[in-house]
Write an enzyme that holds these catalytic residues in place. Sequence first.
Site, mmCIF file in Angstrom:
data_model
loop_
_atom_site.group_PDB
_atom_site.id
_atom_site.type_symbol
_atom_site.label_atom_id
_atom_site.label_comp_id
_atom_site.label_asym_id
_atom_site.label_seq_id
_atom_site.Cartn_x
_atom_site.Cartn_y
_atom_site.Cartn_z
ATOM 1 C CB CYS A 65 1.026 -3.991 -7.501
ATOM 2 S SG CYS A 65 0.684 -5.394 -6.772
ATOM 3 C CG HIS A 88 3.173 -7.972 -10.704
ATOM 4 N ND1 HIS A 88 3.766 -6.679 -9.672
ATOM 5 C CD2 HIS A 88 1.916 -8.168 -9.425
ATOM 6 C CE1 HIS A 88 2.742 -6.218 -9.488
ATOM 7 N NE2 HIS A 88 1.477 -6.760 -8.804
ATOM 8 C CB CYS A 120 -4.996 -4.214 -9.561
ATOM 9 S SG CYS A 120 -4.468 -5.913 -10.058
#
Length: 383
Positions: free
Chosen positions: A89, A339, A369
């Site tokens: 991510c 996202h 994260c």
Amino acid sequence: MAEAYIIDAVRTPTGRKKGSLAELHPADLAAHPIKALMERVGVDAGLVDDVIWGCTDTIGGQAGDIARTAWLCAGLPEHVPGVTIDRQCGSSQQAIHFAAQGILSGTQDMVVVGGSQAMNRIPISAAMLVGPQFGFEEPFRGAKGWDARYGDEEVNQIRSAEMIANKWGLTREAMEAFAVTSHQRAQHATEQGWYARDIAPLEGLSHDETIRPTTTLEGLATLKTVNEGGVITAGVASQNCDAAAAMLIASEAMVKAHGLKPRARIHHISVRADNPVWMLTGPIPATQYALQKSGMKIEDIDLFECNEAFASVPMAWMKELNVPHEKLNIMGGAIALGHPIGATGVRLMTNLLNGLERTGGRYGLQTMCEGGGQANVTIIERL
């Protein structure tokens, strides 16, 4: 002392599941903000030393070094190379760090960074479907070294989000209130035109179509939890979507030579990691480490961006570090804006730049994260 400056940033709108960007080729998606960025800055694209691009699940249209492909699809000079990186991510946030390191070392002067993810065409974790016989194979469990260290514990982001909610005492109701706020802030920012500078319209889409302004506590309360007896629902999780974002980072010499006007200076970069089974707790020790290394305190930071992979992640982070919610994700987060894994790091930084300029803040801190229990932290100073 050398400095690395953020010159400008551009992103696509976020396209929702089966939305306006669903059929777009991943390379064209990635090329769009790169082309818009270089046109906006107006500097010779041939001066760019490298394109550092975040993208995960690099198969199909995202394979073959999409950084290079996207630059070429944008119609830009052939001699400029590109490299695609995967820190899950945090991939495009790491791209910012690599570019800053190149500039601070004196080996580069101008770097395009960014990331993209075409999640409609290539679903999350699609690369894990390619095993020895083209079947599912986890990248960690089953490896002797992994099993010896972590046993057969399930590595699953939903489980991790549930574990965090339980450890930090976060109720479903509190997380749903956080999710409603994310949508409200994002919708307000859209209505006020705060995103107009950031977004380069694409395929007729000029706004983020993932925002759900009619989201209510009553509506979220009707959703089923992912796990029986759990507290995580789709309503408190980030959305899969299609998007890309690009940013230009340059040295002081390049700024002076070409009359560029930086928007911010990169003040600190670092990355740390935590337990990979917990997976999503990395921002807590990473932020503590960054503050220690930079000699700063929470009170010195005017605005924060902490990715809303699940509501429990930034909520636990806020609780542990005593960060006020009114300084965090002030224009909404991934629960509302989506996202797009490879792009999220630069999308967050674009929000942070926007927020600091609009509020007059000086320092902004970004973290998120990342798979493997990792977390990047970037601190910028508005100029």
